[in-house]
Structure formats: C-alpha cells, structure tokens
Design an enzyme around this catalytic site. Structure first.
Site, PDB file in Angstrom:
ATOM      1  N   LYS A  77      30.809  25.733  26.264  1.00 16.81           N
ATOM      2  CA  LYS A  77      30.579  27.161  26.016  1.00 16.81           C
ATOM      3  C   LYS A  77      31.363  27.677  24.809  1.00 16.81           C
ATOM      4  O   LYS A  77      31.072  28.746  24.299  1.00 16.81           O
ATOM      5  CB  LYS A  77      30.870  27.995  27.255  1.00 16.81           C
ATOM      6  CG  LYS A  77      32.309  28.047  27.699  1.00 16.81           C
ATOM      7  CD  LYS A  77      32.432  28.972  28.912  1.00 16.81           C
ATOM      8  CE  LYS A  77      33.877  29.056  29.377  1.00 16.81           C
ATOM      9  NZ  LYS A  77      34.006  29.991  30.499  1.00 16.81           N
ATOM     10  N   ARG A 122      30.187  39.201  28.775  1.00 10.20           N
ATOM     11  CA  ARG A 122      29.108  38.823  29.684  1.00 10.20           C
ATOM     12  C   ARG A 122      29.496  39.099  31.135  1.00 10.20           C
ATOM     13  O   ARG A 122      28.724  39.701  31.892  1.00 10.20           O
ATOM     14  CB  ARG A 122      28.797  37.325  29.497  1.00 10.20           C
ATOM     15  CG  ARG A 122      27.824  36.739  30.513  1.00 10.20           C
ATOM     16  CD  ARG A 122      27.799  35.219  30.423  1.00 10.20           C
ATOM     17  NE  ARG A 122      29.100  34.616  30.697  1.00 10.20           N
ATOM     18  CZ  ARG A 122      29.581  34.394  31.913  1.00 10.20           C
ATOM     19  NH1 ARG A 122      28.882  34.717  32.979  1.00 10.20           N
ATOM     20  NH2 ARG A 122      30.759  33.828  32.080  1.00 10.20           N
ATOM     21  N   ARG A 123      30.685  38.658  31.532  1.00  9.64           N
ATOM     22  CA  ARG A 123      31.138  38.886  32.915  1.00  9.64           C
ATOM     23  C   ARG A 123      31.349  40.370  33.178  1.00  9.64           C
ATOM     24  O   ARG A 123      30.949  40.881  34.223  1.00  9.64           O
ATOM     25  CB  ARG A 123      32.442  38.123  33.171  1.00  9.64           C
ATOM     26  CG  ARG A 123      32.259  36.613  33.263  1.00  9.64           C
ATOM     27  CD  ARG A 123      33.597  35.899  33.395  1.00  9.64           C
ATOM     28  NE  ARG A 123      33.417  34.451  33.432  1.00  9.64           N
ATOM     29  CZ  ARG A 123      34.273  33.570  32.936  1.00  9.64           C
ATOM     30  NH1 ARG A 123      35.377  33.991  32.339  1.00  9.64           N
ATOM     31  NH2 ARG A 123      34.035  32.280  33.018  1.00  9.64           N
ATOM     32  N   ARG A 140      43.714  38.114  28.959  1.00 14.44           N
ATOM     33  CA  ARG A 140      43.696  36.948  28.088  1.00 14.44           C
ATOM     34  C   ARG A 140      44.702  35.925  28.572  1.00 14.44           C
ATOM     35  O   ARG A 140      45.521  36.190  29.427  1.00 14.44           O
ATOM     36  CB  ARG A 140      44.035  37.345  26.639  1.00 14.44           C
ATOM     37  CG  ARG A 140      42.892  37.937  25.828  1.00 14.44           C
ATOM     38  CD  ARG A 140      41.749  36.995  25.540  1.00 14.44           C
ATOM     39  NE  ARG A 140      42.165  35.685  25.068  1.00 14.44           N
ATOM     40  CZ  ARG A 140      42.469  35.382  23.824  1.00 14.44           C
ATOM     41  NH1 ARG A 140      42.454  36.299  22.886  1.00 14.44           N
ATOM     42  NH2 ARG A 140      42.793  34.148  23.492  1.00 14.44           N
ATOM     43  N   ARG A 146      46.432  33.540  33.419  1.00 19.45           N
ATOM     44  CA  ARG A 146      45.593  34.546  34.098  1.00 19.45           C
ATOM     45  C   ARG A 146      45.890  34.576  35.596  1.00 19.45           C
ATOM     46  O   ARG A 146      45.936  35.649  36.212  1.00 19.45           O
ATOM     47  CB  ARG A 146      44.111  34.253  33.848  1.00 19.45           C
ATOM     48  CG  ARG A 146      43.733  34.343  32.385  1.00 19.45           C
ATOM     49  CD  ARG A 146      42.241  34.215  32.177  1.00 19.45           C
ATOM     50  NE  ARG A 146      41.926  33.821  30.806  1.00 19.45           N
ATOM     51  CZ  ARG A 146      40.731  33.899  30.273  1.00 19.45           C
ATOM     52  NH1 ARG A 146      39.715  34.344  30.973  1.00 19.45           N
ATOM     53  NH2 ARG A 146      40.528  33.516  29.034  1.00 19.45           N
ATOM     54  N   CYS A 233      29.700  33.062  21.033  1.00 22.34           N
ATOM     55  CA  CYS A 233      30.235  32.713  22.352  1.00 22.34           C
ATOM     56  C   CYS A 233      30.671  33.940  23.145  1.00 22.34           C
ATOM     57  O   CYS A 233      30.872  33.862  24.341  1.00 22.34           O
ATOM     58  CB  CYS A 233      31.440  31.787  22.194  1.00 22.34           C
ATOM     59  SG  CYS A 233      31.133  30.352  21.176  1.00 22.34           S
TER      60      CYS A 233
END
Length: 301
Positions: A77, A122-123, A140, A146, A233
């Site tokens: 990805k 996207r999420r 980030r 995370r 991306c």
C-alpha cells in the site's frame, strides 16, 4: 549474498526478515540494510498533508537503482502505482488479512464524541460516514507508537491494518475487525511488494519464486483502479479484490474526507482481466462523481 533494503520500523523489519527467511529456504544468503525514508523523517504532520507519492519508498528505490541493495521489501500500500524505470515488482507473496482493525473498543461501543485516531484519509472518511458523532483525529508514528498513544488514553480507539498487528503477534489488541462493507481497505493492504531491478538478474529470478498468483491478480486490479483515479497512497480511496474459481471480484470506495458523500461500486470478471477491470471500475467511479471528490481533496478544498 543478497542485500535486502527495508525501513527500520519494527513492522518493516519483521516483513524484511520474513522474506529473508523465505529466500534462505531457497538456498540464498541474505542480509538486511536499513534505509531511512522521507516518511520516517516526517512524524508530526498528517501524511495526507505531506502530499508526496513514494514517501516510504523513494530512498529505498534509489538504493536499488544504484546497486547498493539487491531487493526491497515494501508494504504494497506504500508503493506508488508507477514503479521507476529500471525497477519491477518481482514478487507479491500471499496476502495477510487485508481488513482494518479497531483497537480500544468495538465500533458499536464507542461513546458519542469520543476521540478515534487515524492518519488515513480513507479510514477517517469511512469512519465519519459510519459514525458522524465521533471525533476522528490524526495519530502518527509506527505501530508501537500508536499503541502507546492509545494506552496513554489519548484516544478511546485507533484504527490500524489488521495485517501489521497479526504479523507482529499483537492480535490480542484487536477489539474488532471491520468488515469490507464497513471499511474498504487501502489498495494493496495486507500484501507485500518485493521490488528488484528489472534486469532479469539473480535477485529478480530468485524473488520471482515467492510470487503468489491470486494475490498478484487481486493487487493488480486494485492498483489499476488507483491509477485510473490518479490517486496516491494518502487519498480517500479504498479498493479490495478477491479471486475465487477463476473469477475476480473488485469493490471500491471513494469518499469525501468528512464522510458526507461515499461512492461505492463493484465489478466482476475473469481473473485474466485484472488490469482492464480495475481501469473500467475506476472510470465508472469518476463518472459517478469521484472526480469532484478527488479534485476537492487535491485542491485542498
């Protein structure tokens, strides 16, 4: 001796070591060279705002072209749809789980107004479409960073790729795997790309043995769709393809960043038509209004 180029994160090194093990099983001797990429250096800005394709691949590809390494292992990805001249994707091994995972709490259990972390447009877009009452904010850092931010209580939940968690053996952190119908994955999510020089040399030849046919067909369709949309991306585009019994099924989503508008389309065809199917579905999405959404995103609107 084959030199494998990789980013230095825990997950990237796990992936590189996994490929190293597969190549060693084929009789090769390998070593891993860690290469720091632009994306690794930028840690305080949401990726969508950086706006550069190849954030996590450019420096590694330069080392490959220069002959400093023999092959590169990328998360698919992260790999732009246009591979530089002189390079090729020699293998796409069998895909891990392509879906997204929610950590912290299940989607239905998230209280209104709570903070959910993701740096993926996207999420974020699909989350907002599902639950407009949530506060979706950037997070980030590498996987472990995370997770630490979640544990510190900065977020009630975060969204991550299930593949990375499973590869690291952190499945027990997953509260819920989000179905494809809820959260369409990123193009190539869960798949690895083994990139070599396109010279037909020893590295290219041996890496080709790690290719998984069905995964390559699925990822080819997804990447053709992304190319047709002109997407990088970090745009609100999701695509997921499967191959079963010789038939290829592709589903794709383009959404506005606020989740107010979401366009979803599906297509099916013979597995030999991956490139064509992806391009056609991309064109269909553009006709359905995806062009306006992407123009607004790229234009900063």
């Amino acid at each position: 001796m084959l030199t494998i180029g990789s980013r230095g994160s825990q997950l990237a090194l796990w992936q590189a070591r996994w490929i190293k093990g597969r190549l060693e099983n084929l009789g090769e001797t390998c070593r891993i060279e860690i290469i720091r990429t632009t994306g690794d250096k930028i840690t305080d800005v949401p990726l969508a705002k950086v706006g550069t394709k190849g954030l996590f691949t450019k420096e590694i590809e330069e080392a490959l072209l220069a002959g400093a390494i023999d092959l590169a292992v990328h998360s698919m990805k992260d790999l732009p749809t246009l591979v530089p001249d002189g390079l090729t994707v020699a293998a796409i091994p069998e895909r891990e789980d392509a879906r997204d995972a929610l950590l912290g709490r299940k989607l239905a259990d998230l209280p209104p107004g709570c903070k959910v972390g993701t740096s993926s447009l996207r999420r974020a877009a699909q989350l907002r479409a599902l639950r407009p009452d949530l506060e979706v904010e950037p997070v980030r850092g590498n996987l472990d960073t995370r997770l630490r931010k979640l544990d510190e209580g900065r977020y009630t939940a975060i969204v991550l790729a299930a593949a990375g968690l499973k590869r690291m053996g952190w499945d027990d952190r997953i509260a819920e795997i989000l179905s494809i119908s809820y959260m369409c994955p990123a193009v190539g999510q869960g798949a690895l790309a083994i990139e070599t020089r396109a010279d037909g040399g020893p590295a290219h030849e041996i890496c080709g043995k790690l290719d998984h046919g069905a995964t390559r067909v699925a990822v080819t369709a997804e990447r053709a769709l992304l190319a047709a949309l002109g997407g990088g991306c970090q745009v609100p585009i999701g695509a997921y393809a499967t191959v079963e019994g010789g038939e290829l099924n592709l589903t794709a989503v383009v959404a506005t960043p606020d989740g107010a508008r979401l366009i979803r389309r599906n297509a099916a065809g013979p597995e030999g038509s991956a490139e064509e199917l992806g391009s056609q579905l991309g064109a269909e999405l553009l006709d359905a209004g995806a062009d306006e959404i992407l123009e607004a995103v790229y234009g900063g609107g």
